[in-house]
Design a protein around this motif. Sequence first.
Motif, PDB file in Angstrom:
ATOM      1  N   LYS A 136      -1.511  25.304   0.557  1.00 50.48           N
ATOM      2  CA  LYS A 136      -0.604  25.658  -0.533  1.00 50.48           C
ATOM      3  C   LYS A 136      -1.416  25.954  -1.785  1.00 50.48           C
ATOM      4  O   LYS A 136      -2.319  25.188  -2.139  1.00 50.48           O
ATOM      5  CB  LYS A 136       0.372  24.510  -0.821  1.00 50.48           C
ATOM      6  CG  LYS A 136       1.233  24.097   0.358  1.00 50.48           C
ATOM      7  CD  LYS A 136       2.083  22.884  -0.025  1.00 50.48           C
ATOM      8  CE  LYS A 136       2.801  22.291   1.153  1.00 50.48           C
ATOM      9  NZ  LYS A 136       3.550  21.063   0.786  1.00 50.48           N
ATOM     10  N   GLU A 182      -1.156  27.952  -5.971  1.00 52.94           N
ATOM     11  CA  GLU A 182      -0.230  28.324  -7.035  1.00 52.94           C
ATOM     12  C   GLU A 182      -0.782  29.508  -7.822  1.00 52.94           C
ATOM     13  O   GLU A 182      -1.991  29.731  -7.894  1.00 52.94           O
ATOM     14  CB  GLU A 182       0.026  27.139  -7.965  1.00 52.94           C
ATOM     15  CG  GLU A 182       0.660  25.949  -7.252  1.00 52.94           C
ATOM     16  CD  GLU A 182       1.312  24.966  -8.214  1.00 52.94           C
ATOM     17  OE1 GLU A 182       1.659  25.368  -9.342  1.00 52.94           O
ATOM     18  OE2 GLU A 182       1.474  23.793  -7.829  1.00 52.94           O
ATOM     19  N   CYS A 197       7.801  25.804   0.681  1.00 54.58           N
ATOM     20  CA  CYS A 197       6.373  25.747   0.990  1.00 54.58           C
ATOM     21  C   CYS A 197       6.092  24.685   2.050  1.00 54.58           C
ATOM     22  O   CYS A 197       5.271  24.888   2.958  1.00 54.58           O
ATOM     23  CB  CYS A 197       5.565  25.469  -0.274  1.00 54.58           C
ATOM     24  SG  CYS A 197       5.565  26.825  -1.471  1.00 54.58           S
ATOM     25  N   GLU A 198       6.781  23.555   1.950  1.00 52.77           N
ATOM     26  CA  GLU A 198       6.578  22.484   2.920  1.00 52.77           C
ATOM     27  C   GLU A 198       7.082  22.904   4.299  1.00 52.77           C
ATOM     28  O   GLU A 198       6.431  22.619   5.322  1.00 52.77           O
ATOM     29  CB  GLU A 198       7.290  21.215   2.457  1.00 52.77           C
ATOM     30  CG  GLU A 198       7.073  20.009   3.354  1.00 52.77           C
ATOM     31  CD  GLU A 198       5.612  19.623   3.506  1.00 52.77           C
ATOM     32  OE1 GLU A 198       5.264  19.043   4.561  1.00 52.77           O
ATOM     33  OE2 GLU A 198       4.811  19.904   2.584  1.00 52.77           O
ATOM     34  N   ASN A 220       5.157  26.907  -5.591  1.00 53.58           N
ATOM     35  CA  ASN A 220       5.134  25.541  -6.106  1.00 53.58           C
ATOM     36  C   ASN A 220       4.792  24.580  -4.966  1.00 53.58           C
ATOM     37  O   ASN A 220       5.491  24.537  -3.949  1.00 53.58           O
ATOM     38  CB  ASN A 220       6.513  25.215  -6.695  1.00 53.58           C
ATOM     39  CG  ASN A 220       6.571  23.834  -7.316  1.00 53.58           C
ATOM     40  OD1 ASN A 220       5.749  22.962  -7.034  1.00 53.58           O
ATOM     41  ND2 ASN A 220       7.542  23.619  -8.174  1.00 53.58           N
ATOM     42  N   GLN A 221       3.739  23.810  -5.129  1.00 55.52           N
ATOM     43  CA  GLN A 221       3.276  22.949  -4.044  1.00 55.52           C
ATOM     44  C   GLN A 221       4.288  21.880  -3.656  1.00 55.52           C
ATOM     45  O   GLN A 221       4.226  21.326  -2.558  1.00 55.52           O
ATOM     46  CB  GLN A 221       1.939  22.311  -4.422  1.00 55.52           C
ATOM     47  CG  GLN A 221       0.832  23.333  -4.591  1.00 55.52           C
ATOM     48  CD  GLN A 221      -0.550  22.726  -4.534  1.00 55.52           C
ATOM     49  OE1 GLN A 221      -0.722  21.598  -4.112  1.00 55.52           O
ATOM     50  NE2 GLN A 221      -1.553  23.490  -4.938  1.00 55.52           N
ATOM     51  N   GLU A 222       5.244  21.583  -4.553  1.00 58.22           N
ATOM     52  CA  GLU A 222       6.272  20.590  -4.253  1.00 58.22           C
ATOM     53  C   GLU A 222       7.517  21.239  -3.655  1.00 58.22           C
ATOM     54  O   GLU A 222       8.492  20.542  -3.352  1.00 58.22           O
ATOM     55  CB  GLU A 222       6.647  19.823  -5.531  1.00 58.22           C
ATOM     56  CG  GLU A 222       5.480  19.157  -6.236  1.00 58.22           C
ATOM     57  CD  GLU A 222       4.745  18.187  -5.331  1.00 58.22           C
ATOM     58  OE1 GLU A 222       5.426  17.444  -4.588  1.00 58.22           O
ATOM     59  OE2 GLU A 222       3.504  18.174  -5.359  1.00 58.22           O
ATOM     60  N   SER A 223       7.497  22.551  -3.480  1.00 54.50           N
ATOM     61  CA  SER A 223       8.671  23.278  -3.016  1.00 54.50           C
ATOM     62  C   SER A 223       9.037  22.928  -1.574  1.00 54.50           C
ATOM     63  O   SER A 223       8.168  22.799  -0.706  1.00 54.50           O
ATOM     64  CB  SER A 223       8.412  24.784  -3.122  1.00 54.50           C
ATOM     65  OG  SER A 223       9.304  25.532  -2.322  1.00 54.50           O
ATOM     66  N   TRP A 224      10.319  22.787  -1.314  1.00 54.66           N
ATOM     67  CA  TRP A 224      10.823  22.558   0.046  1.00 54.66           C
ATOM     68  C   TRP A 224      10.422  23.705   0.951  1.00 54.66           C
ATOM     69  O   TRP A 224      10.056  23.497   2.106  1.00 54.66           O
ATOM     70  CB  TRP A 224      12.347  22.409   0.002  1.00 54.66           C
ATOM     71  CG  TRP A 224      13.001  22.182   1.325  1.00 54.66           C
ATOM     72  CD1 TRP A 224      13.208  20.982   1.953  1.00 54.66           C
ATOM     73  CD2 TRP A 224      13.561  23.186   2.197  1.00 54.66           C
ATOM     74  NE1 TRP A 224      13.857  21.170   3.152  1.00 54.66           N
ATOM     75  CE2 TRP A 224      14.093  22.497   3.328  1.00 54.66           C
ATOM     76  CE3 TRP A 224      13.679  24.561   2.138  1.00 54.66           C
ATOM     77  CZ2 TRP A 224      14.720  23.182   4.375  1.00 54.66           C
ATOM     78  CZ3 TRP A 224      14.292  25.248   3.175  1.00 54.66           C
ATOM     79  CH2 TRP A 224      14.806  24.558   4.286  1.00 54.66           C
TER      80      TRP A 224
END
Length: 305
Positions: A30, A32, A14-15, A8-12
């Motif tokens: 990133k 999906e 991934c960030e 998930n590109q909004e995932s903590w």
Amino acid sequence: MRIAILGNQESWYCEQLSQAAHSRGHDARKIEFRDLASLISGTAPEQCFSYDAAQNQIELNQFDCLIIRTMPPGSLEQVVFRMDLLGRLEQAGVTIFNSPRAIECAVDKYLTTSRLAAAGLPVPATAVCESSEAAMQHFETLGGDVVVKPLFGSEGRGIFRISDPDLAYRSFRTLERTQAVIYLQKYIPHPGYDLRILILNGNIIGAIRRHGMNDFRTNISRQGQAESYQPSDQEVELAVRAAELTQATFAGVDLLCPADAPENLSLLEVNAVPGWRGFQSATNIDVAALVIEYLEQKRNNRPTV
């Protein structure tokens, strides 16, 4: 390196991985699962793609590493395609972290539990079936107090405890109607906490003790509280062996100590896409940086063709 982070590109998470990669001079993108695609054209090498927000193709074969940060629900066709594509990328020379074989094993609770038990590792008494009638028989065999878990799932989602026969029957019938596999484990009374040991490349990163908040589930994602923990030699040995059996280079291994016999450890789960947010808060260990460092070492040690 060129690193793709699949999640998930909004995932903590991934960030965190993206920041760790960029801080060490790498290119991180990133992507999906829903954007994965493949092109097979005659005798030309297969090309695996993802797409960005503008629907531009991102050639995954050109990446050095692909980090898997989630395995979202999907139809059988979708799941099979995802795993096959990851396998094809691995064969093409892209490092998949964790490997498709490790993901396939660890995401499947039945396969993981069966493999651990076959190797002589301690797991809770477990029954797996498809019919509500068989599930009721197993419910009684397991002592009339069981934990029901989805075969695929993480972070404590979809897990519930049943000790009432009528409620058990209705629950099993509902699962049967939805064509779910019914996965039951004997409930093990515990002192309100379990252990999570994080493993990377056969070595322990660290461990935490997770306390449930008015719930038998201790997952941090369900408001559980974590504290740093120094595992015993036995606990480390079990965790490392469990990760090896699932072929997971990066794994979160969950252990439970029964309240009446804390020396009789049980292996609850091996997670090949482990979360570490609570772990990092409790231990101050930068897990994302360790993952990127490991991938650098793996690439530098890769034999030339």
